[in-house]
Motif scaffolding. Structure first.
Motif, PDB file in Angstrom:
ATOM      1  N   UNK A  36       0.833  -1.202   0.000  1.00 53.81           N
ATOM      2  CA  UNK A  36       0.000   0.000   0.000  1.00 53.81           C
ATOM      3  C   UNK A  36       0.866   1.250   0.000  1.00 53.81           C
ATOM      4  N   UNK A  37       0.278   2.328  -0.443  1.00 50.87           N
ATOM      5  CA  UNK A  37       0.933   3.634  -0.505  1.00 50.87           C
ATOM      6  C   UNK A  37       0.013   4.659   0.134  1.00 50.87           C
ATOM      7  N   UNK A  38       0.574   5.569   0.900  1.00 51.41           N
ATOM      8  CA  UNK A  38      -0.234   6.646   1.470  1.00 51.41           C
ATOM      9  C   UNK A  38      -0.539   7.707   0.418  1.00 51.41           C
ATOM     10  N   UNK A  39       0.266   7.725  -0.635  1.00 52.50           N
ATOM     11  CA  UNK A  39       0.070   8.661  -1.748  1.00 52.50           C
ATOM     12  C   UNK A  39       0.215   7.924  -3.071  1.00 52.50           C
ATOM     13  N   UNK A  40      -0.395   8.459  -4.095  1.00 53.09           N
ATOM     14  CA  UNK A  40      -0.278   7.869  -5.427  1.00 53.09           C
ATOM     15  C   UNK A  40       1.188   7.915  -5.859  1.00 53.09           C
ATOM     16  N   UNK A  41       1.791   6.763  -6.167  1.00 44.16           N
ATOM     17  CA  UNK A  41       3.208   6.759  -6.518  1.00 44.16           C
ATOM     18  C   UNK A  41       3.531   7.460  -7.837  1.00 44.16           C
ATOM     19  N   UNK A  42       2.555   7.613  -8.718  1.00 38.64           N
ATOM     20  CA  UNK A  42       2.861   8.238 -10.008  1.00 38.64           C
ATOM     21  C   UNK A  42       2.763   9.753  -9.998  1.00 38.64           C
ATOM     22  N   UNK A  43       1.911  10.320  -9.109  1.00 41.75           N
ATOM     23  CA  UNK A  43       1.785  11.777  -9.130  1.00 41.75           C
ATOM     24  C   UNK A  43       1.883  12.436  -7.741  1.00 41.75           C
ATOM     25  N   UNK A  44       1.997  11.636  -6.668  1.00 41.92           N
ATOM     26  CA  UNK A  44       2.144  12.178  -5.329  1.00 41.92           C
ATOM     27  C   UNK A  44       0.861  12.666  -4.687  1.00 41.92           C
ATOM     28  N   UNK A  45      -0.265  12.485  -5.374  1.00 35.52           N
ATOM     29  CA  UNK A  45      -1.545  12.932  -4.841  1.00 35.52           C
ATOM     30  C   UNK A  45      -1.847  12.203  -3.528  1.00 35.52           C
ATOM     31  N   UNK A  46      -2.380  12.908  -2.569  1.00 36.93           N
ATOM     32  CA  UNK A  46      -2.645  12.365  -1.241  1.00 36.93           C
ATOM     33  C   UNK A  46      -3.893  11.475  -1.281  1.00 36.93           C
ATOM     34  N   UNK A  47      -3.729  10.271  -1.822  1.00 38.28           N
ATOM     35  CA  UNK A  47      -4.810   9.292  -1.852  1.00 38.28           C
ATOM     36  C   UNK A  47      -4.212   7.903  -1.624  1.00 38.28           C
ATOM     37  N   UNK A  48      -4.722   7.232  -0.608  1.00 38.22           N
ATOM     38  CA  UNK A  48      -4.224   5.903  -0.273  1.00 38.22           C
ATOM     39  C   UNK A  48      -4.598   4.910  -1.378  1.00 38.22           C
ATOM     40  N   UNK A  49      -3.651   4.037  -1.703  1.00 35.85           N
ATOM     41  CA  UNK A  49      -3.934   3.002  -2.695  1.00 35.85           C
ATOM     42  C   UNK A  49      -3.089   1.774  -2.396  1.00 35.85           C
ATOM     43  N   UNK A  50      -3.542   0.634  -2.872  1.00 31.52           N
ATOM     44  CA  UNK A  50      -2.795  -0.588  -2.659  1.00 31.52           C
ATOM     45  C   UNK A  50      -3.649  -1.823  -2.895  1.00 31.52           C
ATOM     46  N   UNK A  51      -3.051  -2.972  -2.628  1.00 28.03           N
ATOM     47  CA  UNK A  51      -3.717  -4.257  -2.815  1.00 28.03           C
ATOM     48  C   UNK A  51      -3.350  -5.180  -1.660  1.00 28.03           C
ATOM     49  N   UNK A  52      -4.212  -6.163  -1.410  1.00 30.19           N
ATOM     50  CA  UNK A  52      -3.926  -7.111  -0.338  1.00 30.19           C
ATOM     51  C   UNK A  52      -4.534  -8.473  -0.673  1.00 30.19           C
ATOM     52  N   UNK A  53      -4.056  -9.483   0.014  1.00 30.71           N
ATOM     53  CA  UNK A  53      -4.593 -10.839  -0.078  1.00 30.71           C
ATOM     54  C   UNK A  53      -4.798 -11.379   1.325  1.00 30.71           C
ATOM     55  N   UNK A  54      -5.913 -12.034   1.549  1.00 28.21           N
ATOM     56  CA  UNK A  54      -6.178 -12.713   2.818  1.00 28.21           C
ATOM     57  C   UNK A  54      -5.517 -14.086   2.770  1.00 28.21           C
ATOM     58  N   UNK A  55      -5.008 -14.530   3.919  1.00 27.54           N
ATOM     59  CA  UNK A  55      -4.402 -15.850   4.076  1.00 27.54           C
ATOM     60  C   UNK A  55      -3.323 -16.092   3.015  1.00 27.54           C
ATOM     61  N   UNK A  56      -2.354 -15.193   2.963  1.00 28.01           N
ATOM     62  CA  UNK A  56      -1.301 -15.280   1.946  1.00 28.01           C
ATOM     63  C   UNK A  56       0.006 -14.744   2.502  1.00 28.01           C
ATOM     64  N   UNK A  57       1.086 -15.080   1.837  1.00 30.45           N
ATOM     65  CA  UNK A  57       2.411 -14.565   2.142  1.00 30.45           C
ATOM     66  C   UNK A  57       2.765 -13.497   1.111  1.00 30.45           C
ATOM     67  N   UNK A  58       3.791 -12.707   1.391  1.00 28.98           N
ATOM     68  CA  UNK A  58       4.176 -11.590   0.539  1.00 28.98           C
ATOM     69  C   UNK A  58       4.376 -11.931  -0.920  1.00 28.98           C
ATOM     70  N   UNK A  59       5.035 -13.050  -1.193  1.00 27.29           N
ATOM     71  CA  UNK A  59       5.297 -13.400  -2.590  1.00 27.29           C
ATOM     72  C   UNK A  59       4.026 -13.696  -3.371  1.00 27.29           C
ATOM     73  N   UNK A  60       2.933 -14.038  -2.670  1.00 28.30           N
ATOM     74  CA  UNK A  60       1.675 -14.324  -3.351  1.00 28.30           C
ATOM     75  C   UNK A  60       1.099 -13.093  -4.041  1.00 28.30           C
ATOM     76  N   UNK A  61       1.394 -11.916  -3.518  1.00 32.28           N
ATOM     77  CA  UNK A  61       0.883 -10.682  -4.108  1.00 32.28           C
ATOM     78  C   UNK A  61       1.518 -10.435  -5.475  1.00 32.28           C
ATOM     79  N   UNK A  62       2.798 -10.710  -5.596  1.00 25.57           N
ATOM     80  CA  UNK A  62       3.510 -10.411  -6.840  1.00 25.57           C
ATOM     81  C   UNK A  62       3.674 -11.609  -7.766  1.00 25.57           C
ATOM     82  N   UNK A  63       3.404 -12.816  -7.286  1.00 24.07           N
ATOM     83  CA  UNK A  63       3.630 -14.021  -8.095  1.00 24.07           C
ATOM     84  C   UNK A  63       2.544 -14.251  -9.137  1.00 24.07           C
ATOM     85  N   UNK A  64       1.391 -13.639  -8.973  1.00 23.82           N
ATOM     86  CA  UNK A  64       0.322 -13.821  -9.937  1.00 23.82           C
ATOM     87  C   UNK A  64      -0.489 -15.084  -9.726  1.00 23.82           C
ATOM     88  N   UNK A  65      -0.285 -15.764  -8.600  1.00 21.24           N
ATOM     89  CA  UNK A  65      -1.029 -16.997  -8.308  1.00 21.24           C
ATOM     90  C   UNK A  65      -2.479 -16.679  -7.990  1.00 21.24           C
TER      91      UNK A  65
END
Length: 98
Positions: A36-65
């Motif tokens: 997650x990011x507290x600000x938009x990483x592309x323009x710095x706008x103050x808006x929280x954004x991100x992604x999450x998975x329940x019952x998962x480990x860190x690599x599951x977010x980026x592995x595409x499983x």
């Protein structure tokens, strides 16, 4: 801004702050992982954004499983965790600001 000045970092919009706690995210429906990011990483706008998975480990977010959920959905699924998460984001924004 002051940190960039002290460290002689020029030409950048901002400096990132990573807060990380290592836990077991795969211990059931009340644990998980995400990015997650507290600000938009592309323009710095103050808006929280991100992604999450329940019952998962860190690599599951980026592995595409599995397909991560938008962080905003966490408000419905884990309302107390989401509330604490937002409090932490706001605390970081208040402390570090721009």
């Amino acid at each position: 801004k002051k940190y960039r000045e002290i460290k002689n970092i020029t030409g950048l919009i901002g400096t990132a702050c990573n807060i990380q706690t290592m836990v077991f995210g795969n211990l059931g429906d009340t644990s998980g992982t995400g990015v997650a990011f507290s600000r938009c990483p592309s323009n710095g706008k103050n808006e929280m954004m991100g992604e999450y998975l329940i019952n998962a480990q860190g690599e599951d977010v980026v592995a595409g499983i599995r397909t991560p959920e938008p962080i905003s959905k966490m408000k419905e699924v884990l309302p107390q965790a989401y509330e604490q998460f937002v409090k932490n984001i706001n605390l970081l924004e208040k402390h570090f600001g721009d």
